[in-house]
Design an enzyme around this catalytic site. Structure first.
Site, PDB file in Angstrom:
ATOM      1  N   ALA A   1      20.562  -2.586 -15.395  1.00 26.64           N
ATOM      2  CA  ALA A   1      19.715  -3.932 -16.058  1.00 26.64           C
ATOM      3  C   ALA A   1      19.562  -4.039 -17.594  1.00 26.64           C
ATOM      4  CB  ALA A   1      18.070  -4.202 -15.359  1.00 26.64           C
TER       5      ALA A   1
ATOM      6  N   SER B   1      15.245  -3.087  -4.346  1.00 28.10           N
ATOM      7  CA  SER B   1      16.311  -2.692  -3.146  1.00 28.10           C
ATOM      8  C   SER B   1      16.286  -3.878  -2.186  1.00 28.10           C
ATOM      9  CB  SER B   1      15.592  -1.393  -2.366  1.00 28.10           C
ATOM     10  OG  SER B   1      14.357  -1.757  -2.333  1.00 28.10           O
TER      11      SER B   1
ATOM     12  N   ASP C   1       3.396  -1.827 -13.712  1.00 24.94           N
ATOM     13  CA  ASP C   1       3.519  -1.035 -14.832  1.00 24.94           C
ATOM     14  C   ASP C   1       3.186  -1.942 -15.855  1.00 24.94           C
ATOM     15  OD1 ASP C   1       5.898  -2.456 -15.268  1.00 24.94           O
ATOM     16  OD2 ASP C   1       7.026  -0.807 -14.352  1.00 24.94           O
TER      17      ASP C   1
ATOM     18  N   TYR D   1      -2.105   8.340  -8.175  1.00 23.23           N
ATOM     19  CA  TYR D   1      -2.256   7.451  -8.846  1.00 23.23           C
ATOM     20  C   TYR D   1      -2.483   8.060 -10.443  1.00 23.23           C
ATOM     21  CZ  TYR D   1      -0.974   3.955  -5.495  1.00 23.23           C
ATOM     22  OH  TYR D   1      -0.383   3.014  -4.721  1.00 23.23           O
TER      23      TYR D   1
ATOM     24  N   CYS E   1     -18.277  -3.294  -3.824  1.00 20.85           N
ATOM     25  CA  CYS E   1     -19.054  -4.289  -4.454  1.00 20.85           C
ATOM     26  C   CYS E   1     -17.815  -5.217  -5.182  1.00 20.85           C
ATOM     27  CB  CYS E   1     -20.156  -3.850  -5.104  1.00 20.85           C
ATOM     28  SG  CYS E   1     -19.460  -3.040  -6.781  1.00 20.85           S
TER      29      CYS E   1
ATOM     30  N   HIS F   1       2.390  -7.149  -6.813  1.00 18.11           N
ATOM     31  CA  HIS F   1       2.011  -5.975  -6.183  1.00 18.11           C
ATOM     32  C   HIS F   1       0.815  -5.394  -6.854  1.00 18.11           C
ATOM     33  CE1 HIS F   1       5.675  -5.513  -3.593  1.00 18.11           C
ATOM     34  NE2 HIS F   1       5.157  -6.263  -3.229  1.00 18.11           N
TER      35      HIS F   1
ATOM     36  N   CYS G   1     -22.725   1.092  -7.118  1.00 18.56           N
ATOM     37  CA  CYS G   1     -23.012   1.138  -5.740  1.00 18.56           C
ATOM     38  C   CYS G   1     -22.570   2.460  -4.884  1.00 18.56           C
ATOM     39  CB  CYS G   1     -22.646  -0.058  -4.980  1.00 18.56           C
ATOM     40  SG  CYS G   1     -20.885   0.014  -4.693  1.00 18.56           S
TER      41      CYS G   1
ATOM     42  N   GLU H   1      23.405  -0.711  -7.713  1.00 16.10           N
ATOM     43  CA  GLU H   1      24.192  -0.513  -6.348  1.00 16.10           C
ATOM     44  C   GLU H   1      23.783  -1.849  -5.474  1.00 16.10           C
ATOM     45  OE1 GLU H   1      22.221   2.755  -5.020  1.00 16.10           O
ATOM     46  OE2 GLU H   1      20.837   1.781  -3.833  1.00 16.10           O
TER      47      GLU H   1
HETATM   48  C1  BJW Z   1      18.383  -0.184 -10.709  1.00 17.03           C
HETATM   49  C2  BJW Z   1      18.364   0.660 -11.940  1.00 17.03           C
HETATM   50  C3  BJW Z   1      18.693   0.110 -13.267  1.00 17.03           C
HETATM   51  C4  BJW Z   1      17.740   1.698 -10.122  1.00 17.03           C
HETATM   52  N1  BJW Z   1      19.319  -1.251 -13.399  1.00 17.03           N
HETATM   53  N2  BJW Z   1      18.947  -1.504 -10.992  1.00 17.03           N
HETATM   54  C5  BJW Z   1       9.225  -4.661   9.281  1.00 17.03           C
HETATM   55  C6  BJW Z   1      10.008  -5.830   8.998  1.00 17.03           C
HETATM   56  C7  BJW Z   1       9.763  -6.564   7.746  1.00 17.03           C
HETATM   57  C8  BJW Z   1       8.656  -6.365   7.295  1.00 17.03           C
HETATM   58  C9  BJW Z   1       7.746  -5.376   7.445  1.00 17.03           C
HETATM   59  C10 BJW Z   1       7.912  -4.462   8.710  1.00 17.03           C
HETATM   60  N3  BJW Z   1       7.108  -3.636   8.806  1.00 17.03           N
HETATM   61  C11 BJW Z   1       6.130  -3.890   7.827  1.00 17.03           C
HETATM   62  C12 BJW Z   1       6.622  -4.686   7.093  1.00 17.03           C
HETATM   63  C13 BJW Z   1       5.797  -5.417   5.718  1.00 17.03           C
HETATM   64  C14 BJW Z   1       6.034  -4.650   4.643  1.00 17.03           C
HETATM   65  C15 BJW Z   1       7.460  -4.300   4.365  1.00 17.03           C
HETATM   66  O1  BJW Z   1       7.913  -5.357   3.809  1.00 17.03           O
HETATM   67  N4  BJW Z   1       7.765  -3.169   4.624  1.00 17.03           N
HETATM   68  C16 BJW Z   1       9.244  -2.959   4.447  1.00 17.03           C
HETATM   69  C17 BJW Z   1       9.480  -1.636   4.002  1.00 17.03           C
HETATM   70  C18 BJW Z   1      10.095  -3.107   5.770  1.00 17.03           C
HETATM   71  N5  BJW Z   1       5.312  -5.266   3.795  1.00 17.03           N
HETATM   72  C19 BJW Z   1       3.812  -5.442   3.529  1.00 17.03           C
HETATM   73  O2  BJW Z   1       3.422  -4.635   4.199  1.00 17.03           O
HETATM   74  C20 BJW Z   1       3.558  -6.227   2.357  1.00 17.03           C
HETATM   75  N6  BJW Z   1       2.249  -6.776   2.772  1.00 17.03           N
HETATM   76  C21 BJW Z   1       2.549  -7.828   3.960  1.00 17.03           C
HETATM   77  O3  BJW Z   1       3.477  -8.028   4.594  1.00 17.03           O
HETATM   78  O4  BJW Z   1       1.358  -8.373   4.202  1.00 17.03           O
HETATM   79  C22 BJW Z   1       1.309  -9.265   5.585  1.00 17.03           C
HETATM   80  C23 BJW Z   1       0.641  -8.265   6.760  1.00 17.03           C
HETATM   81  C24 BJW Z   1      -0.545  -7.992   6.619  1.00 17.03           C
HETATM   82  C25 BJW Z   1      -0.968  -7.342   7.745  1.00 17.03           C
HETATM   83  C26 BJW Z   1      -0.013  -6.547   8.539  1.00 17.03           C
HETATM   84  C27 BJW Z   1       1.242  -6.922   8.190  1.00 17.03           C
HETATM   85  C28 BJW Z   1       1.546  -7.707   7.339  1.00 17.03           C
HETATM   86  C29 BJW Z   1       2.715  -5.482   1.151  1.00 17.03           C
HETATM   87  C30 BJW Z   1       3.922  -4.709   0.267  1.00 17.03           C
HETATM   88  C31 BJW Z   1       3.390  -3.699  -0.665  1.00 17.03           C
HETATM   89  C32 BJW Z   1       4.431  -2.815  -1.298  1.00 17.03           C
HETATM   90  N7  BJW Z   1       3.696  -1.848  -2.091  1.00 17.03           N
HETATM   91  C33 BJW Z   1       4.352  -1.025  -2.838  1.00 17.03           C
HETATM   92  C34 BJW Z   1       3.539  -0.018  -3.584  1.00 17.03           C
HETATM   93  C35 BJW Z   1       2.810  -0.660  -4.571  1.00 17.03           C
HETATM   94  C36 BJW Z   1       1.629   0.231  -5.208  1.00 17.03           C
HETATM   95  C37 BJW Z   1       2.304   1.580  -5.958  1.00 17.03           C
HETATM   96  O5  BJW Z   1       3.286   1.003  -6.833  1.00 17.03           O
HETATM   97  O6  BJW Z   1       1.875   2.401  -5.912  1.00 17.03           O
HETATM   98  O7  BJW Z   1       5.410  -1.720  -3.921  1.00 17.03           O
HETATM   99  S1  BJW Z   1       5.710  -0.141  -1.923  1.00 17.03           S
HETATM  100  C38 BJW Z   1       6.898  -0.310  -3.405  1.00 17.03           C
HETATM  101  O8  BJW Z   1       8.107  -0.923  -2.815  1.00 17.03           O
HETATM  102  C39 BJW Z   1       6.465  -1.053  -4.280  1.00 17.03           C
HETATM  103  C40 BJW Z   1       7.560  -1.911  -5.027  1.00 17.03           C
HETATM  104  O9  BJW Z   1       6.741  -2.620  -5.558  1.00 17.03           O
HETATM  105  C41 BJW Z   1       8.085  -2.292  -3.407  1.00 17.03           C
HETATM  106  C42 BJW Z   1       9.487  -2.661  -3.819  1.00 17.03           C
HETATM  107  O10 BJW Z   1      10.227  -1.710  -4.339  1.00 17.03           O
HETATM  108  P1  BJW Z   1      11.385  -2.030  -5.438  1.00 17.03           P
HETATM  109  O11 BJW Z   1      10.897  -2.391  -6.566  1.00 17.03           O
HETATM  110  O12 BJW Z   1      12.611  -2.761  -4.597  1.00 17.03           O
HETATM  111  O13 BJW Z   1      11.923  -0.481  -5.697  1.00 17.03           O
HETATM  112  P2  BJW Z   1      13.167   0.395  -4.831  1.00 17.03           P
HETATM  113  O14 BJW Z   1      12.822   1.916  -5.486  1.00 17.03           O
HETATM  114  O15 BJW Z   1      13.072   0.250  -3.389  1.00 17.03           O
HETATM  115  O16 BJW Z   1      14.551   0.014  -5.569  1.00 17.03           O
HETATM  116  C43 BJW Z   1      14.887   0.058  -6.792  1.00 17.03           C
HETATM  117  C44 BJW Z   1      16.136  -0.658  -6.675  1.00 17.03           C
HETATM  118  O17 BJW Z   1      16.600  -0.379  -8.509  1.00 17.03           O
HETATM  119  C45 BJW Z   1      17.365   0.289  -6.239  1.00 17.03           C
HETATM  120  O18 BJW Z   1      18.156  -0.843  -5.567  1.00 17.03           O
HETATM  121  C46 BJW Z   1      18.166   0.746  -7.343  1.00 17.03           C
HETATM  122  O19 BJW Z   1      19.601   0.619  -7.070  1.00 17.03           O
HETATM  123  C47 BJW Z   1      18.034  -0.190  -8.407  1.00 17.03           C
HETATM  124  N8  BJW Z   1      18.078   0.527  -9.800  1.00 17.03           N
HETATM  125  N9  BJW Z   1      17.904   1.630 -11.368  1.00 17.03           N
HETATM  126  C48 BJW Z   1      19.332  -1.872 -12.151  1.00 17.03           C
HETATM  127  N10 BJW Z   1      18.786   1.022 -14.365  1.00 17.03           N
HETATM  128 ZN    ZN Z   2     -19.706  -0.896  -6.267  1.00 20.43          ZN
END
Ligand code: BJW
Ligand code: ZN
Length: 251
Positions: free
Chosen positions: A230, A188, A102, A65, A128, A117, A149, A214
């Site tokens: 985009a 994605s 970001d 991070y 705390c 997120h 703490c 894509e």
């Molecule tokens: C362009 C471009 C350009 C490139 N122009 N385009 C099985 C089935 C269904 C769900 C689940 C499952 N197993 C687990 C789950 C739940 C899980 C989940 O969905 N997992 C999936 C992977 C399957 N979700 C969670 O856990 C969430 N919480 C939840 O569900 O709570 C309920 C619960 C509680 C207790 C138990 C179980 C459930 C929380 C999700 C948190 C996601 N966190 C992250 C990290 C954040 C912190 C950090 O940044 O460090 O968030 S993971 C990461 O993925 C980040 C992003 O916000 C998120 C989405 O990614 P994003 O933004 O789509 O990026 P990419 O890289 O995937 O895609 C980029 C796209 O851009 C691509 O398509 C490119 O083509 C395109 N691109 N350049 C236009 N110039």
């Molecule tokens: Zn504290």
């Protein structure tokens, strides 16, 4: 590039909602997660974006991070962010729902931003709950500790298995269900529950448009899928919308 149908929908739209993902910030130099250039090629999500991993190895998670905090502090919004800030002025109701941590939408001038997120500029003590800004912490390689703490401080981001911030989620859900046109941009579309928002919007009658480098699982569900960067497509869309407004005013 833009269909007559989309321009017609936008011309009569009251409420427009945009869901953004990492691809929206890619042209600013922020790495995406998935794909060949994505962060997950080099780093394992379950070892970094996960609370148990943080407890097991807080220094490793902090190192990751700290690297990203520095990277994000040094980048600027790109034409996609600025175009969305301009679009906000063209519609009665407009909201950006972002999965990005970001803060680039706000830095570009968007006022209504729902962060699903979290935000990498904020941190809190897991014991705390005391809040810390980045400039209050030494972003060295070891995990910082709370001055009150001695608890571990974590970034205010949502890791896998964690619930999304309830208020932001409710606002995002309501806006999506109320949208006339819903854009999914640079995501994605596989991480839930964010990925369910375009489906909820469609169920409620919105016109769904995807803009992505894509195709994704959403492409077949969306009414239109525009393949490209985009930062190139959105400024063109704003130009067309402005012209549309000028023409309408002259009628
Ligand atoms: C362009 C471009 C350009 C490139 N122009 N385009 C099985 C089935 C269904 C769900 C689940 C499952 N197993 C687990 C789950 C739940 C899980 C989940 O969905 N997992 C999936 C992977 C399957 N979700 C969670 O856990 C969430 N919480 C939840 O569900 O709570 C309920 C619960 C509680 C207790 C138990 C179980 C459930 C929380 C999700 C948190 C996601 N966190 C992250 C990290 C954040 C912190 C950090 O940044 O460090 O968030 S993971 C990461 O993925 C980040 C992003 O916000 C998120 C989405 O990614 P994003 O933004 O789509 O990026 P990419 O890289 O995937 O895609 C980029 C796209 O851009 C691509 O398509 C490119 O083509 C395109 N691109 N350049 C236009 N110039
Ligand atoms: Zn504290």
């Amino acid at each position: 590039m833009f269909s007559g149908k989309l321009l017609e929908k936008l011309s009569s739209a009251t409420a427009v909602v945009v869901l953004t993902g990492a691809g929206t910030s890619a042209e600013s130099g922020v790495p995406t997660f998935r794909g060949n250039e994505g962060l997950w090629k080099k780093f394992k999500p379950d070892e970094l974006a996960d609370f148990d991993a943080f407890i097991k190895n807080p220094d490793l998670v902090w190192e990751w991070y700290a690297y990203r905090k520095k990277l994000i502090a040094d980048v600027r919004p790109n034409p996609a962010h600025y175009a969305l800030a301009e679009m906000e002025k063209l519609f009665q109701e407009f909201a950006v729902i972002t999965q990005n941590i970001d803060n680039l939408h706000r830095r570009a001038g968007s006022a209504r931003v729902y962060e699903l997120h979290g935000n990498i500029e904020r941190n809190y003590c897991i014991k705390c709950g005391r809040w810390y800004r980045n400039d209050e912490l030494t972003l060295a390689t070891s995990a910082p500790r709370c001055v009150d703490c001695q608890g571990l401080i974590r970034p205010d981001v949502v890791w896998f298995g964690e619930l999304l911030p309830a208020e932001q989620w409710e606002l995002a859900d309501r806006a999506s269900r109320n949208a006339d046109v819903f854009f999914s941009i640079g995501t994605s579309a596989i991480v839930y529950p964010a990925a369910s928002l375009p489906l909820r919007a469609k169920e409620s009658g919105a016109y769904i448009v995807e803009i992505n480098a894509e195709t994704t699982p959403l492409s077949d569900i969306a009414h239109e899928s525009l393949i490209g960067k985009a930062g190139e497509i959105l400024p063109r869309l704003v130009d067309v919308l402005r012209k549309q407004r000028t023409d309408e005013n002259q009628k």
